[in-house]
Design an enzyme around this catalytic site. Structure first.
Site, PDB file in Angstrom:
ATOM      1  N   GLU A  70       0.856  -1.192   0.000  1.00  0.00           N
ATOM      2  CA  GLU A  70       0.000   0.000   0.000  1.00  0.00           C
ATOM      3  C   GLU A  70       0.893   1.244   0.000  1.00  0.00           C
ATOM      4  O   GLU A  70       1.900   1.282   0.692  1.00  0.00           O
ATOM      5  CB  GLU A  70      -0.844  -0.049   1.284  1.00  0.00           C
TER       6      GLU A  70
ATOM      7  N   CYS B 256       5.456   5.789   9.439  1.00  0.00           N
ATOM      8  CA  CYS B 256       5.991   4.923   8.371  1.00  0.00           C
ATOM      9  C   CYS B 256       7.479   5.101   8.103  1.00  0.00           C
ATOM     10  O   CYS B 256       8.243   4.147   8.207  1.00  0.00           O
ATOM     11  CB  CYS B 256       5.203   5.154   7.086  1.00  0.00           C
TER      12      CYS B 256
ATOM     13  N   GLY C 278       8.974  12.295   9.939  1.00  0.00           N
ATOM     14  CA  GLY C 278       8.324  11.692  11.103  1.00  0.00           C
ATOM     15  C   GLY C 278       7.195  10.790  10.629  1.00  0.00           C
ATOM     16  O   GLY C 278       7.188  10.332   9.493  1.00  0.00           O
TER      17      GLY C 278
HETATM   18  C1  UGA Z   1       4.403   7.759   3.741  1.00  0.00           C
HETATM   19  C2  UGA Z   1       4.531   7.652   2.206  1.00  0.00           C
HETATM   20  O1  UGA Z   1       4.525   8.945   1.608  1.00  0.00           O
HETATM   21  C3  UGA Z   1       3.391   6.806   1.620  1.00  0.00           C
HETATM   22  O2  UGA Z   1       3.584   6.630   0.215  1.00  0.00           O
HETATM   23  C4  UGA Z   1       3.384   5.432   2.320  1.00  0.00           C
HETATM   24  O3  UGA Z   1       2.316   4.618   1.851  1.00  0.00           O
HETATM   25  C5  UGA Z   1       3.231   5.641   3.826  1.00  0.00           C
HETATM   26  O4  UGA Z   1       4.326   6.442   4.314  1.00  0.00           O
HETATM   27  C6  UGA Z   1       3.231   4.274   4.480  1.00  0.00           C
HETATM   28  O5  UGA Z   1       4.236   3.572   4.377  1.00  0.00           O
HETATM   29  O6  UGA Z   1       2.172   3.853   4.967  1.00  0.00           O
HETATM   30  P1  UGA Z   1       3.024   9.376   5.393  1.00  0.00           P
HETATM   31  O7  UGA Z   1       3.868   8.836   6.489  1.00  0.00           O
HETATM   32  O8  UGA Z   1       1.556   9.471   5.577  1.00  0.00           O
HETATM   33  O9  UGA Z   1       3.227   8.488   4.033  1.00  0.00           O
HETATM   34  O10 UGA Z   1       3.532  10.855   5.141  1.00  0.00           O
HETATM   35  P2  UGA Z   1       4.339  11.766   4.104  1.00  0.00           P
HETATM   36  O11 UGA Z   1       3.425  12.808   3.625  1.00  0.00           O
HETATM   37  O12 UGA Z   1       5.049  10.974   3.077  1.00  0.00           O
HETATM   38  O13 UGA Z   1       5.389  12.461   5.099  1.00  0.00           O
HETATM   39  C7  UGA Z   1       6.329  11.704   5.861  1.00  0.00           C
HETATM   40  C8  UGA Z   1       7.245  12.620   6.639  1.00  0.00           C
HETATM   41  O14 UGA Z   1       8.153  13.313   5.778  1.00  0.00           O
HETATM   42  C9  UGA Z   1       6.520  13.731   7.404  1.00  0.00           C
HETATM   43  O15 UGA Z   1       7.155  13.884   8.633  1.00  0.00           O
HETATM   44  C10 UGA Z   1       6.708  14.962   6.537  1.00  0.00           C
HETATM   45  O16 UGA Z   1       6.638  16.160   7.245  1.00  0.00           O
HETATM   46  C11 UGA Z   1       8.105  14.719   6.017  1.00  0.00           C
HETATM   47  N1  UGA Z   1       8.386  15.437   4.753  1.00  0.00           N
HETATM   48  C12 UGA Z   1       7.697  15.120   3.625  1.00  0.00           C
HETATM   49  C13 UGA Z   1       9.373  16.407   4.712  1.00  0.00           C
HETATM   50  O17 UGA Z   1      10.017  16.717   5.733  1.00  0.00           O
HETATM   51  N2  UGA Z   1       9.659  17.040   3.533  1.00  0.00           N
HETATM   52  C14 UGA Z   1       8.991  16.714   2.379  1.00  0.00           C
HETATM   53  O18 UGA Z   1       9.301  17.323   1.332  1.00  0.00           O
HETATM   54  C15 UGA Z   1       7.991  15.759   2.434  1.00  0.00           C
END
Ligand code: UGA
Length: 440
Positions: free
Chosen positions: A149, A258, A255
């Site tokens: 997923e 995941c 953070g």
């Molecule tokens: C992430 C992946 O993006 C999904 O594709 C995956 O399905 C999911 O994990 C999972 O394995 O279930 P998610 O944890 O909901 O999804 O969040 P993201 O939006 O990807 O952000 C993850 C972290 O990275 C957050 O802490 C966010 O603030 C940080 N981030 C994201 C950054 O610091 N910079 C960015 O440019 C993007």
């Protein structure tokens, strides 16, 4: 087709509601009676935009039901999707206890040739060990598949309805064909791969995105040494189509439930196969050091945290969710309190439950009296010496901090580079961004 989804967390509930919306009969199963009772009443136990509406709509059609009974859920199901939690062990390796116990519980009720598909993030090799657990409890023939997923919290419904790709990892042709049929409604490219490739693809996608974030944060740190602006650097290097400027805002490190976990698990896996000097083992360390370094760096610029009143904006790990797992606030706030600051925190969705307040105070009773949490932004920043924006919630990014500047506020720390430095500097704040020149 009749589908059973085992596990009613983010992935489970969203998957169940989305397959139901494509006209399938879906039964959501969980061993926690309270959770199932709530879901039966159309209540989602966490905040996810659009999910409650979709769930209630599907329940009305009669396509979507919930139960705690394995027998009721499994006996007529053609496809069983495992979406149970996979916590990490203390060493960072994945702990498959919930996957195995679900496998053992479902085995006695399997319909002949049903497909057991694993949606939970699990390492290569797990399909075989799950099949062994099932075989030990039944003589009924069944098929196995990996069905990773890729949804994100906060956009889970849209991500599931419109995925970039569907990955089906099965060595059974019959199972692959049935699952392809099941996923046609998504109108997304479908990749048929080996189960091990499906599992590696899931881990690697998350690890790569985490690496991208860590990389740009390190570039931002270098920019701070020489007057470059990392946002300009991103624009320039992002114009290279091999690189792109998407998914690349610098900040506090990654953070959520995941990335930190999946990077640690893949790192642990690399160690078990004798590849300890693997990039992933360093990546996790870099991410863990990020917030303490930022706190120390900001502290030195503003003359120490001791005695400062700090408004911390954003407690969830990212916008559009109330999930605080591995959220920056839960690392930042205890560190500020330990350095002698007083913290008033704000989040539009996270409530001041005992669990959240204990986490914000770092479990210290002495510090608990120095921290508060509110869903009201304006009152949170009143009297603050420092405004520290941690999460890019629209409620925070669109707030008029220049017009509503508290007279006490001297510093504005933009930990996601979301604000216009000149406007804030003109309004009287000392502005600090990530990897940007100081505008003071
Ligand atoms: C992430 C992946 O993006 C999904 O594709 C995956 O399905 C999911 O994990 C999972 O394995 O279930 P998610 O944890 O909901 O999804 O969040 P993201 O939006 O990807 O952000 C993850 C972290 O990275 C957050 O802490 C966010 O603030 C940080 N981030 C994201 C950054 O610091 N910079 C960015 O440019 C993007």
């Amino acid at each position: 087709m009749q589908i059973c989804v085992i596990g009613t967390g983010f992935v489970g509930v969203v998957t169940a509601a989305v397959f139901s919306s494509f006209g399938h009969q879906v039964i959501g199963l969980d061993v926690l009676p309270d959770k199932i009772e709530k879901l039966k009443q159309g209540i989602v136990p966490f905040f996810e935009p659009g999910l409650k509406e979709l769930l209630q709509e599907q329940q009305k059609t009669g396509n979507l039901t919930f139960t705690t009974s394995y027998e009721d859920a499994i006996k007529n199901s053609d496809v069983i999707m495992l979406a149970v939690g996979t916590p990490s062990s203390a060493e960072g390796a994945v702990d498959l206890k919930y996957v195995f116990s679900a496998a053992e519980s479902l085995a006695p009720y399997l319909k002949p040739n049903a497909i057991v598909a694993i949606k939970s993030t699990v390492p290569p090799g797990t399909l075989n060990s799950v099949a062994e657990k099932i075989k030990a409890k039944t003589k009924t023939a069944f098929e196995m598949a990996s069905l990773p997923e890729f949804l994100r919290e906060g956009t889970a419904v849209q991500d599931t309805l419109h995925p970039d790709r569907v990955v089906i990892g099965s060595s059974s042709e019959a199972a692959a064909k049935t699952l392809e049929e099941l996923h046609k409604s998504f109108k997304a490219p479908i990749f048929h791969v080996r189960p091990e490739s499906a599992q590696m693809a899931k881990y690697s996608a998350n690890a790569y995105l985490a690496l991208r974030i860590a990389f740009i944060n390190q570039v931002a740190d270098l920019c701070e040494e020489n007057g470059a602006d990392v946002m300009e650097v991103i624009k320039v290097i992002g114009a290279d189509r091999r690189i792109g400027d998407h998914y690349w805002y610098p900040g506090l490190g990654y953070g959520g439930s995941c990335f930190p976990k999946d990077v640690k698990e893949l790192a642990a896996y690399s160690r078990t196969v004798g590849q300890a000097n693997n990039l992933l083992n360093h990546l996790n360390l870099i991410n863990e050091e990020r917030i303490p370094k930022l706190i120390a760096n900001w502290g030195s610029k503003l003359g120490g945290w001791n005695g400062k009143k700090v408004a911390v904006l954003g407690v969830a790990f990212k916008p559009h969710t109330d999930d605080v797992r591995e959220s920056p606030a839960l690392k930042v706030v205890p560190a500020l309190l330990a350095d002698g600051a007083t913290v008033s925190a704000y989040d539009p969705r996270v409530e001041a439950s005992d669990m959240v307040m204990a986490a914000l105070s770092g479990g210290s009773e002495a510090h608990a009296k120095n921290v508060s949490l509110s869903n009201e932004l304006l009152t949170t920043i009143q009297d603050a010496d420092v405004i520290l924006a941690l999460v890019e919630w629209p409620e925070i990014v669109e707030f008029d901090f220049a017009g509503k500047k508290p007279s006490t506020a001297q510093w504005f720390i933009d930990a996601r580079n979301q604000f216009d430095a000149h406007t804030l500097t003109k309004a009287g704040y000392n502005y600090l961004g990530i990897g940007r020149p100081s505008h003071a």
